[in-house]
Write an enzyme that holds these catalytic residues in place. Structure first.
Site, PDB file in Angstrom:
ATOM      1  N   SER A 192      44.879  37.400  28.906  1.00 63.18           N
ATOM      2  CA  SER A 192      46.253  37.191  29.363  1.00 63.18           C
ATOM      3  C   SER A 192      46.480  38.121  30.548  1.00 63.18           C
ATOM      4  CB  SER A 192      47.212  37.465  28.199  1.00 63.18           C
ATOM      5  OG  SER A 192      48.546  37.396  28.586  1.00 63.18           O
ATOM      6  N   TYR A 206      53.624  31.719  36.519  1.00 65.08           N
ATOM      7  CA  TYR A 206      52.428  32.365  35.965  1.00 65.08           C
ATOM      8  C   TYR A 206      52.675  33.002  34.594  1.00 65.08           C
ATOM      9  CZ  TYR A 206      48.592  35.828  35.850  1.00 65.08           C
ATOM     10  OH  TYR A 206      47.527  36.606  35.502  1.00 65.08           O
ATOM     11  N   LYS A 210      50.779  32.852  30.558  1.00 62.02           N
ATOM     12  CA  LYS A 210      50.103  33.989  29.928  1.00 62.02           C
ATOM     13  C   LYS A 210      50.798  34.391  28.624  1.00 62.02           C
ATOM     14  CE  LYS A 210      46.733  34.617  32.837  1.00 62.02           C
ATOM     15  NZ  LYS A 210      45.331  34.418  32.400  1.00 62.02           N
TER      16      LYS A 210
HETATM   17  N1  LIG Z   1      42.872  40.074  38.890  1.00 54.70           N
HETATM   18  C1  LIG Z   1      44.003  40.398  38.325  1.00 54.70           C
HETATM   19  O1  LIG Z   1      44.811  41.129  38.907  1.00 54.70           O
HETATM   20  C2  LIG Z   1      44.331  39.926  36.953  1.00 54.70           C
HETATM   21  C3  LIG Z   1      43.747  38.801  36.414  1.00 54.70           C
HETATM   22  N2  LIG Z   1      44.080  38.377  35.161  1.00 54.70           N
HETATM   23  C4  LIG Z   1      43.484  37.165  34.611  1.00 54.70           C
HETATM   24  O2  LIG Z   1      42.093  37.341  34.467  1.00 54.70           O
HETATM   25  C5  LIG Z   1      41.414  36.129  34.642  1.00 54.70           C
HETATM   26  C6  LIG Z   1      40.344  36.279  35.703  1.00 54.70           C
HETATM   27  O3  LIG Z   1      40.949  36.696  36.882  1.00 54.70           O
HETATM   28  P1  LIG Z   1      40.125  37.157  38.167  1.00 54.70           P
HETATM   29  O4  LIG Z   1      38.858  37.742  37.748  1.00 54.70           O
HETATM   30  O5  LIG Z   1      41.044  37.928  39.001  1.00 54.70           O
HETATM   31  O6  LIG Z   1      39.927  35.739  38.851  1.00 54.70           O
HETATM   32  P2  LIG Z   1      38.850  35.167  39.904  1.00 54.70           P
HETATM   33  O7  LIG Z   1      39.610  34.227  40.754  1.00 54.70           O
HETATM   34  O8  LIG Z   1      38.096  36.253  40.559  1.00 54.70           O
HETATM   35  O9  LIG Z   1      37.890  34.335  38.934  1.00 54.70           O
HETATM   36  C7  LIG Z   1      38.405  33.247  38.276  1.00 54.70           C
HETATM   37  C8  LIG Z   1      37.333  32.566  37.497  1.00 54.70           C
HETATM   38  O10 LIG Z   1      37.902  31.467  36.798  1.00 54.70           O
HETATM   39  C9  LIG Z   1      37.293  30.249  37.234  1.00 54.70           C
HETATM   40  N3  LIG Z   1      38.320  29.195  37.314  1.00 54.70           N
HETATM   41  C10 LIG Z   1      38.394  28.159  36.501  1.00 54.70           C
HETATM   42  N4  LIG Z   1      39.375  27.351  36.801  1.00 54.70           N
HETATM   43  C11 LIG Z   1      39.978  27.858  37.829  1.00 54.70           C
HETATM   44  C12 LIG Z   1      41.055  27.425  38.609  1.00 54.70           C
HETATM   45  N5  LIG Z   1      41.691  26.286  38.354  1.00 54.70           N
HETATM   46  N6  LIG Z   1      41.430  28.212  39.623  1.00 54.70           N
HETATM   47  C13 LIG Z   1      40.768  29.334  39.884  1.00 54.70           C
HETATM   48  N7  LIG Z   1      39.721  29.776  39.187  1.00 54.70           N
HETATM   49  C14 LIG Z   1      39.320  29.036  38.164  1.00 54.70           C
HETATM   50  C15 LIG Z   1      36.639  30.561  38.561  1.00 54.70           C
HETATM   51  O11 LIG Z   1      35.505  29.788  38.806  1.00 54.70           O
HETATM   52  P3  LIG Z   1      35.575  28.335  39.496  1.00 54.70           P
HETATM   53  O12 LIG Z   1      36.632  28.431  40.547  1.00 54.70           O
HETATM   54  O13 LIG Z   1      34.238  28.064  40.017  1.00 54.70           O
HETATM   55  O14 LIG Z   1      35.940  27.402  38.398  1.00 54.70           O
HETATM   56  C16 LIG Z   1      36.242  32.008  38.373  1.00 54.70           C
HETATM   57  O15 LIG Z   1      35.023  32.100  37.678  1.00 54.70           O
HETATM   58  C17 LIG Z   1      42.478  35.103  34.987  1.00 54.70           C
HETATM   59  O16 LIG Z   1      42.837  34.409  33.837  1.00 54.70           O
HETATM   60  C18 LIG Z   1      43.634  35.945  35.493  1.00 54.70           C
HETATM   61  O17 LIG Z   1      44.865  35.322  35.289  1.00 54.70           O
HETATM   62  C19 LIG Z   1      44.968  39.072  34.416  1.00 54.70           C
HETATM   63  C20 LIG Z   1      45.551  40.194  34.885  1.00 54.70           C
HETATM   64  C21 LIG Z   1      45.275  40.713  36.194  1.00 54.70           C
HETATM   65  C1  LIG Z   2      57.206  51.655  28.106  1.00 54.65           C
HETATM   66  C2  LIG Z   2      57.186  50.478  28.973  1.00 54.65           C
HETATM   67  C3  LIG Z   2      56.209  50.559  30.057  1.00 54.65           C
HETATM   68  C4  LIG Z   2      56.386  49.418  30.969  1.00 54.65           C
HETATM   69  C5  LIG Z   2      55.365  49.362  32.039  1.00 54.65           C
HETATM   70  C6  LIG Z   2      55.611  48.169  32.860  1.00 54.65           C
HETATM   71  C7  LIG Z   2      54.594  47.962  33.918  1.00 54.65           C
HETATM   72  C8  LIG Z   2      54.763  46.581  34.490  1.00 54.65           C
HETATM   73  C9  LIG Z   2      53.754  46.248  35.499  1.00 54.65           C
HETATM   74  C10 LIG Z   2      53.420  44.795  35.451  1.00 54.65           C
HETATM   75  C11 LIG Z   2      52.216  44.497  36.238  1.00 54.65           C
HETATM   76  C12 LIG Z   2      51.838  43.059  36.131  1.00 54.65           C
HETATM   77  C13 LIG Z   2      50.509  42.812  36.728  1.00 54.65           C
HETATM   78  C14 LIG Z   2      50.120  41.379  36.627  1.00 54.65           C
HETATM   79  C15 LIG Z   2      48.727  41.179  37.130  1.00 54.65           C
HETATM   80  C16 LIG Z   2      48.330  39.758  37.172  1.00 54.65           C
HETATM   81  O1  LIG Z   2      48.298  39.115  36.172  1.00 54.65           O
HETATM   82  C17 LIG Z   2      47.965  39.130  38.453  1.00 54.65           C
HETATM   83  N1  LIG Z   2      47.499  40.070  39.398  1.00 54.65           N
HETATM   84  C18 LIG Z   2      46.954  38.049  38.252  1.00 54.65           C
HETATM   85  O2  LIG Z   2      46.249  37.717  39.373  1.00 54.65           O
END
Ligand SMILES: NC(=O)C1=CN([C@@H]2O[C@H](COP(=O)(O)OP(=O)(O)OC[C@H]3O[C@@H](n4cnc5c(N)ncnc54)[C@H](OP(=O)(O)O)[C@@H]3O)[C@@H](O)[C@H]2O)C=CC1
Ligand SMILES: CCCCCCCCCCCCCCCC(=O)[C@@H](N)CO
Length: 352
Positions: A192, A206, A210
């Site tokens: 998530s 988004y 999640k």
């Molecule tokens: N990076 C961040 O800041 C954060 C990320 N997350 C979550 O972590 C997970 C991975 O994120 P992250 O490593 O940053 O992502 P990346 O974009 O770097 O990687 C995404 C991966 O998912 C696959 N994928 C499958 N379907 C899709 C689609 N429709 N669109 C895009 N990619 C797809 C991609 O491969 P392919 O495109 O070949 O299918 C790839 O392997 C996600 O669920 C994201 O929401 C959560 C919190 C923070």
């Molecule tokens: C006691 C209470 C403490 C509260 C702390 C609150 C902090 C909030 C920060 C939220 C950050 C959200 C990042 C989302 C990242 C993400 O999912 C995307 N980058 C995906 O690509």
């Protein structure tokens, strides 16, 4: 004898040493009943707190969706470093080939195998199981994000978010769960986000996708616990990945400033923490001090997996809510300041 005297002698007789003996069996019965009730209550309180047996990653088959990039790739590498066999699932074959090579570099023995599958929603489970055996751990990490003001995000993007982030985790889970139930073992991880615990400016499309994972995970965990299957939901903050770089190109200033509160972390570090939590069977996996506070504060009715975790939640709840009020105040002021700034620059543009 007057009636008063009669009552007095009856009472003194009643309270005499001998008649107390008559009460003893009842008192003992009461004490035993109290002990039984206390014991049953204690059992009820303790039973959800009993920690599961950790999963052995060495030799285990781990499937990672979204395993070709960012957090997913790092999770695959982390598991490989512990001797697991890996199936990477994603859509883009080129990225998958590249990622497979990187994962293979992390091998600790020459028996380990890493295969890659080009597919997403309809994950070819039978093929992966034929190659590497039944799935011991499924990591649902495929996902993407969309940010923007509510009225500016196109309606079908809301649908896309639910399809990719939510349904994209339901289908692979469906594909592996029956075998896991039969084998009475397994781990399911949902990736998530901190934005899956708190709704933020710019994440109207988004965040719900999640949040949905949390609901799915809670319901699924209750069904799966008797089968010795443990569910983990990971809530990472902003993480330095290709997906994050892409997101930053169009992210509203407010979203950036608010998210910065929790900082940016490295995918390798996130992977280490989430893999450890999944192996231990912890229900929630958070990262950093803000992440810890956020997940303790929002524990609600989610499962607990250790006595310390339960106690920590009980003790810290009030304190964390107090801290949260300050955070909320600062987020509100970020949003207000950005709005005023925008209006001022609009007015200046008009004057010119
Ligand atoms: N990076 C961040 O800041 C954060 C990320 N997350 C979550 O972590 C997970 C991975 O994120 P992250 O490593 O940053 O992502 P990346 O974009 O770097 O990687 C995404 C991966 O998912 C696959 N994928 C499958 N379907 C899709 C689609 N429709 N669109 C895009 N990619 C797809 C991609 O491969 P392919 O495109 O070949 O299918 C790839 O392997 C996600 O669920 C994201 O929401 C959560 C919190 C923070
Ligand atoms: C006691 C209470 C403490 C509260 C702390 C609150 C902090 C909030 C920060 C939220 C950050 C959200 C990042 C989302 C990242 C993400 O999912 C995307 N980058 C995906 O690509």
């Amino acid at each position: 004898m007057s009636s008063e005297e009669a009552l007095g002698s009856a009472l003194s007789h009643w309270f005499s040493f001998n008649s107390w003996w008559l009460l003893l069996p009842f008192v003992m019965l009461l004490v035993v009943a109290a002990f039984i009730v206390a014991f049953v209550l204690l059992l009820y309180m303790i039973s959800p707190l009993i920690s599961p047996k950790p999963l052995k990653l060495n030799g285990a088959h781990v499937v990672v969706t979204g395993g070709s990039s960012g957090i997913g790739k790092c999770i695959a590498m982390e598991c490989y470093k512990h001797g697991a066999f890996i199936t990477l699932v994603a859509r883009d074959e080129h990225k998958l080939v590249q990622a497979k090579k990187e994962v293979e570099k992390c091998a600790i023995n020459d028996k380990q195998v890493c295969i890659s599958l080009v597919c997403l929603y309809i994950f070819k489970c039978t093929y992966a199981q034929e190659k590497l055996g039944p799935v011991d751990m499924l990591v649902n990490c495929a996902g993407t994000s969309i940010s923007g003001k509510f009225e500016e995000v196109e309606v079908d993007r809301f649908k896309k978010m639910m399809e990719v982030n939510y349904l994209g985790s339901v289908y692979p889970t469906r594909a592996v769960i029956t075998t896991m139930k039969e084998r009475r073992m397994g781990r399911i991880m949902f990736v998530s986000s901190q934005a899956g615990l708190i709704g933020l400016f710019g994440y109207t499309a988004y965040s719900p996708s999640k949040f949905a994972l949390r609901g799915l995970a809670e319901a699924l965990q209750m069904e799966m616990k008797p089968y010795n299957i443990y569910v983990t939901v990971a809530y990472p903050p902003d993480t330095d990945t290709p997906g994050f770089a892409e997101e930053n190109k169009t992210k509203p200033l407010e979203t950036k400033l608010i998210s910065e509160t929790a900082g940016v972390c490295q995918p390798e570090q996130v992977a280490k923490v989430v893999v450890k939590d999944a192996v231990q069977g912890n229900f929630s996996s958070s990262f950093g001090p803000d992440g810890y506070m956020l997940s303790a504060l929002t524990c609600g009715m989610s499962p607990v997996t250790s006595i310390t975790e339960g106690l920590q939640q009980i003790v810290t709840m009030g304190l964390f809510r107090t801290i949260a009020l300050f955070y909320l105040g600062s987020f509100d002021s970020i949003v207000r300041r950005c709005m005023i700034q925008r209006e001022q620059s609009k007015a200046a543009d008009k004057r010119e």
